[in-house]
Design a protein around this motif. Structure first.
Motif, PDB file in Angstrom:
ATOM      1  N   GLU A   1       0.854  -1.189   0.000  1.00  0.00           N
ATOM      2  CA  GLU A   1       0.000   0.000   0.000  1.00  0.00           C
ATOM      3  C   GLU A   1       0.888   1.236   0.000  1.00  0.00           C
ATOM      4  O   GLU A   1       1.609   1.486   0.956  1.00  0.00           O
ATOM      5  CB  GLU A   1      -0.902   0.001   1.235  1.00  0.00           C
ATOM      6  N   LEU A   2       0.849   1.976  -1.107  1.00  0.00           N
ATOM      7  CA  LEU A   2       1.587   3.235  -1.191  1.00  0.00           C
ATOM      8  C   LEU A   2       0.669   4.344  -0.713  1.00  0.00           C
ATOM      9  O   LEU A   2      -0.478   4.437  -1.138  1.00  0.00           O
ATOM     10  CB  LEU A   2       2.042   3.499  -2.621  1.00  0.00           C
ATOM     11  N   SER A   3       1.180   5.191   0.172  1.00  0.00           N
ATOM     12  CA  SER A   3       0.354   6.286   0.662  1.00  0.00           C
ATOM     13  C   SER A   3       0.861   7.605   0.111  1.00  0.00           C
ATOM     14  O   SER A   3       1.601   7.613  -0.866  1.00  0.00           O
ATOM     15  CB  SER A   3       0.314   6.272   2.190  1.00  0.00           C
ATOM     16  N   ALA A   4       0.461   8.689   0.739  1.00  0.00           N
ATOM     17  CA  ALA A   4       0.699  10.035   0.209  1.00  0.00           C
ATOM     18  C   ALA A   4       2.102  10.185  -0.356  1.00  0.00           C
ATOM     19  O   ALA A   4       3.057   9.711   0.232  1.00  0.00           O
ATOM     20  CB  ALA A   4       0.468  11.055   1.321  1.00  0.00           C
ATOM     21  N   PRO A   5       2.235  10.824  -1.479  1.00  0.00           N
ATOM     22  CA  PRO A   5       1.194  11.440  -2.303  1.00  0.00           C
ATOM     23  C   PRO A   5       0.610  10.516  -3.367  1.00  0.00           C
ATOM     24  O   PRO A   5      -0.282  10.920  -4.117  1.00  0.00           O
ATOM     25  CB  PRO A   5       1.933  12.593  -2.969  1.00  0.00           C
ATOM     26  N   ILE A   6       1.087   9.266  -3.481  1.00  0.00           N
ATOM     27  CA  ILE A   6       0.684   8.398  -4.599  1.00  0.00           C
ATOM     28  C   ILE A   6      -0.681   7.757  -4.382  1.00  0.00           C
ATOM     29  O   ILE A   6      -1.508   7.736  -5.264  1.00  0.00           O
ATOM     30  CB  ILE A   6       1.763   7.332  -4.856  1.00  0.00           C
ATOM     31  N   ARG A   7      -0.900   7.163  -3.220  1.00  0.00           N
ATOM     32  CA  ARG A   7      -2.145   6.472  -2.888  1.00  0.00           C
ATOM     33  C   ARG A   7      -2.512   5.421  -3.936  1.00  0.00           C
ATOM     34  O   ARG A   7      -3.374   5.622  -4.773  1.00  0.00           O
ATOM     35  CB  ARG A   7      -3.295   7.449  -2.683  1.00  0.00           C
ATOM     36  N   ASN A   8      -1.833   4.293  -3.842  1.00  0.00           N
ATOM     37  CA  ASN A   8      -2.046   3.217  -4.781  1.00  0.00           C
ATOM     38  C   ASN A   8      -1.811   1.896  -4.051  1.00  0.00           C
ATOM     39  O   ASN A   8      -1.007   1.821  -3.138  1.00  0.00           O
ATOM     40  CB  ASN A   8      -1.063   3.349  -5.955  1.00  0.00           C
ATOM     41  N   GLU A   9      -2.521   0.849  -4.463  1.00  0.00           N
ATOM     42  CA  GLU A   9      -2.313  -0.469  -3.874  1.00  0.00           C
ATOM     43  C   GLU A   9      -1.789  -1.404  -4.945  1.00  0.00           C
ATOM     44  O   GLU A   9      -2.381  -1.530  -6.014  1.00  0.00           O
ATOM     45  CB  GLU A   9      -3.614  -1.027  -3.284  1.00  0.00           C
ATOM     46  N   TRP A  10      -0.657  -2.029  -4.656  1.00  0.00           N
ATOM     47  CA  TRP A  10      -0.050  -2.985  -5.576  1.00  0.00           C
ATOM     48  C   TRP A  10      -0.355  -4.391  -5.085  1.00  0.00           C
ATOM     49  O   TRP A  10      -0.160  -4.708  -3.922  1.00  0.00           O
ATOM     50  CB  TRP A  10       1.456  -2.808  -5.623  1.00  0.00           C
ATOM     51  N   PHE A  11      -0.803  -5.234  -5.999  1.00  0.00           N
ATOM     52  CA  PHE A  11      -1.059  -6.631  -5.695  1.00  0.00           C
ATOM     53  C   PHE A  11       0.123  -7.439  -6.216  1.00  0.00           C
ATOM     54  O   PHE A  11       0.357  -7.489  -7.418  1.00  0.00           O
ATOM     55  CB  PHE A  11      -2.361  -7.090  -6.348  1.00  0.00           C
ATOM     56  N   VAL A  12       0.863  -8.038  -5.318  1.00  0.00           N
ATOM     57  CA  VAL A  12       2.044  -8.801  -5.709  1.00  0.00           C
ATOM     58  C   VAL A  12       1.583 -10.216  -6.050  1.00  0.00           C
ATOM     59  O   VAL A  12       1.137 -10.965  -5.185  1.00  0.00           O
ATOM     60  CB  VAL A  12       3.102  -8.805  -4.590  1.00  0.00           C
ATOM     61  N   GLU A  13       1.663 -10.548  -7.343  1.00  0.00           N
ATOM     62  CA  GLU A  13       1.154 -11.837  -7.809  1.00  0.00           C
ATOM     63  C   GLU A  13       2.098 -12.987  -7.503  1.00  0.00           C
ATOM     64  O   GLU A  13       1.653 -14.101  -7.253  1.00  0.00           O
ATOM     65  CB  GLU A  13       0.869 -11.781  -9.307  1.00  0.00           C
ATOM     66  N   GLU A  14       3.389 -12.734  -7.570  1.00  0.00           N
ATOM     67  CA  GLU A  14       4.367 -13.746  -7.184  1.00  0.00           C
ATOM     68  C   GLU A  14       5.648 -13.040  -6.793  1.00  0.00           C
ATOM     69  O   GLU A  14       5.926 -11.939  -7.260  1.00  0.00           O
ATOM     70  CB  GLU A  14       4.616 -14.768  -8.289  1.00  0.00           C
ATOM     71  N   PHE A  15       6.410 -13.686  -5.916  1.00  0.00           N
ATOM     72  CA  PHE A  15       7.661 -13.067  -5.496  1.00  0.00           C
ATOM     73  C   PHE A  15       8.628 -14.130  -5.010  1.00  0.00           C
ATOM     74  O   PHE A  15       8.246 -15.222  -4.603  1.00  0.00           O
ATOM     75  CB  PHE A  15       7.435 -12.005  -4.416  1.00  0.00           C
ATOM     76  N   SER A  16       9.894 -13.789  -5.107  1.00  0.00           N
ATOM     77  CA  SER A  16      10.979 -14.598  -4.565  1.00  0.00           C
ATOM     78  C   SER A  16      12.014 -13.612  -4.046  1.00  0.00           C
ATOM     79  O   SER A  16      11.789 -12.407  -4.053  1.00  0.00           O
ATOM     80  CB  SER A  16      11.573 -15.509  -5.641  1.00  0.00           C
ATOM     81  N   GLU A  17      13.159 -14.116  -3.640  1.00  0.00           N
ATOM     82  CA  GLU A  17      14.197 -13.217  -3.153  1.00  0.00           C
ATOM     83  C   GLU A  17      14.807 -12.393  -4.284  1.00  0.00           C
ATOM     84  O   GLU A  17      15.393 -11.349  -4.035  1.00  0.00           O
ATOM     85  CB  GLU A  17      15.284 -14.007  -2.433  1.00  0.00           C
ATOM     86  N   GLU A  18      14.663 -12.840  -5.523  1.00  0.00           N
ATOM     87  CA  GLU A  18      15.319 -12.171  -6.648  1.00  0.00           C
ATOM     88  C   GLU A  18      14.383 -11.408  -7.577  1.00  0.00           C
ATOM     89  O   GLU A  18      14.835 -10.621  -8.393  1.00  0.00           O
ATOM     90  CB  GLU A  18      16.117 -13.192  -7.460  1.00  0.00           C
ATOM     91  N   GLN A  19      13.086 -11.654  -7.509  1.00  0.00           N
ATOM     92  CA  GLN A  19      12.162 -10.920  -8.381  1.00  0.00           C
ATOM     93  C   GLN A  19      10.753 -10.934  -7.810  1.00  0.00           C
ATOM     94  O   GLN A  19      10.428 -11.766  -6.978  1.00  0.00           O
ATOM     95  CB  GLN A  19      12.158 -11.471  -9.801  1.00  0.00           C
ATOM     96  N   PHE A  20       9.939  -9.979  -8.261  1.00  0.00           N
ATOM     97  CA  PHE A  20       8.518 -10.013  -7.941  1.00  0.00           C
ATOM     98  C   PHE A  20       7.725  -9.391  -9.081  1.00  0.00           C
ATOM     99  O   PHE A  20       8.240  -8.605  -9.861  1.00  0.00           O
ATOM    100  CB  PHE A  20       8.198  -9.353  -6.587  1.00  0.00           C
ATOM    101  N   ILE A  21       6.473  -9.826  -9.185  1.00  0.00           N
ATOM    102  CA  ILE A  21       5.560  -9.311 -10.203  1.00  0.00           C
ATOM    103  C   ILE A  21       4.427  -8.609  -9.488  1.00  0.00           C
ATOM    104  O   ILE A  21       3.786  -9.175  -8.604  1.00  0.00           O
ATOM    105  CB  ILE A  21       5.007 -10.431 -11.096  1.00  0.00           C
ATOM    106  N   VAL A  22       4.206  -7.362  -9.871  1.00  0.00           N
ATOM    107  CA  VAL A  22       3.180  -6.560  -9.239  1.00  0.00           C
ATOM    108  C   VAL A  22       2.117  -6.189 -10.276  1.00  0.00           C
ATOM    109  O   VAL A  22       2.422  -5.977 -11.437  1.00  0.00           O
ATOM    110  CB  VAL A  22       3.790  -5.300  -8.583  1.00  0.00           C
ATOM    111  N   ARG A  23       0.877  -6.152  -9.816  1.00  0.00           N
ATOM    112  CA  ARG A  23      -0.252  -5.766 -10.665  1.00  0.00           C
ATOM    113  C   ARG A  23      -1.009  -4.666  -9.958  1.00  0.00           C
ATOM    114  O   ARG A  23      -1.211  -4.707  -8.748  1.00  0.00           O
ATOM    115  CB  ARG A  23      -1.174  -6.961 -10.877  1.00  0.00           C
ATOM    116  N   PHE A  24      -1.409  -3.662 -10.727  1.00  0.00           N
ATOM    117  CA  PHE A  24      -2.317  -2.672 -10.152  1.00  0.00           C
ATOM    118  C   PHE A  24      -3.266  -2.176 -11.220  1.00  0.00           C
ATOM    119  O   PHE A  24      -3.003  -2.239 -12.413  1.00  0.00           O
ATOM    120  CB  PHE A  24      -1.595  -1.537  -9.427  1.00  0.00           C
ATOM    121  N   ASP A  25      -4.421  -1.736 -10.753  1.00  0.00           N
ATOM    122  CA  ASP A  25      -5.498  -1.324 -11.638  1.00  0.00           C
ATOM    123  C   ASP A  25      -5.443   0.183 -11.855  1.00  0.00           C
ATOM    124  O   ASP A  25      -5.244   0.942 -10.912  1.00  0.00           O
ATOM    125  CB  ASP A  25      -6.851  -1.725 -11.045  1.00  0.00           C
ATOM    126  N   THR A  26      -5.625   0.588 -13.104  1.00  0.00           N
ATOM    127  CA  THR A  26      -5.691   2.002 -13.449  1.00  0.00           C
ATOM    128  C   THR A  26      -6.988   2.243 -14.207  1.00  0.00           C
ATOM    129  O   THR A  26      -7.712   1.302 -14.535  1.00  0.00           O
ATOM    130  CB  THR A  26      -4.498   2.423 -14.334  1.00  0.00           C
TER     131      THR A  26
END
Length: 131
Positions: A93-118
């Protein structure tokens, strides 16, 4: 007697092995540090839902221990915000000033995939660890 001792030894090894199985990774254990966007899905930019290699590899995102998110492009600060990680549903959850929620679909120690709706649709980004 020998077989009994061997059986007991095998049982003890299997019991202690079960005690040391690793717990699944939590997002809060891996998110901190510097990352770089390497691939993205953005229907508005690309017109499809396929992964595309990001051409601007001068980007760097940092999630610091004091919960500050910073995004640099060509070594210039592009945006900053505070963030909070929720391990229960793997969101950031990113707060001020961005205010956006990222859904992390998969992650490991070396990479992650994030999805968010616009307003234009779903965007996804694949981050790889820099440090």
């Amino acid at each position: 007697m020998r077989r009994l001792l061997l059986l007991l030894f095998v049982v003890l090894i299997s019991c202690t092995k079960g005690e040391f199985t690793e717990q699944p990774l939590l997002l809060s254990e891996v998110i901190y540090g510097s990352w770089q966007i390497r691939e993205s899905i953005n229907v508005q930019n690309y017109g499809d839902r396929e992964w595309h290699v990001v051409s601007f590899l001068e980007n760097r995102v940092t999630f610091s221990e004091d919960n500050q998110y910073t995004y640099y492009y060509q070594d210039q600060l592009f945006e900053t915000a505070t963030f909070e990680v929720n391990d229960g549903d793997s969101t950031i959850e990113l707060s001020a000033p961005i205010r956006n929620e990222w859904f992390v679909e998969e992650f490991s120690e070396e990479q992650f995939i994030v999805r968010f709706d616009t307003d234009e649709g779903v965007e996804k980004y694949k981050y790889v660890r820099l440090d």
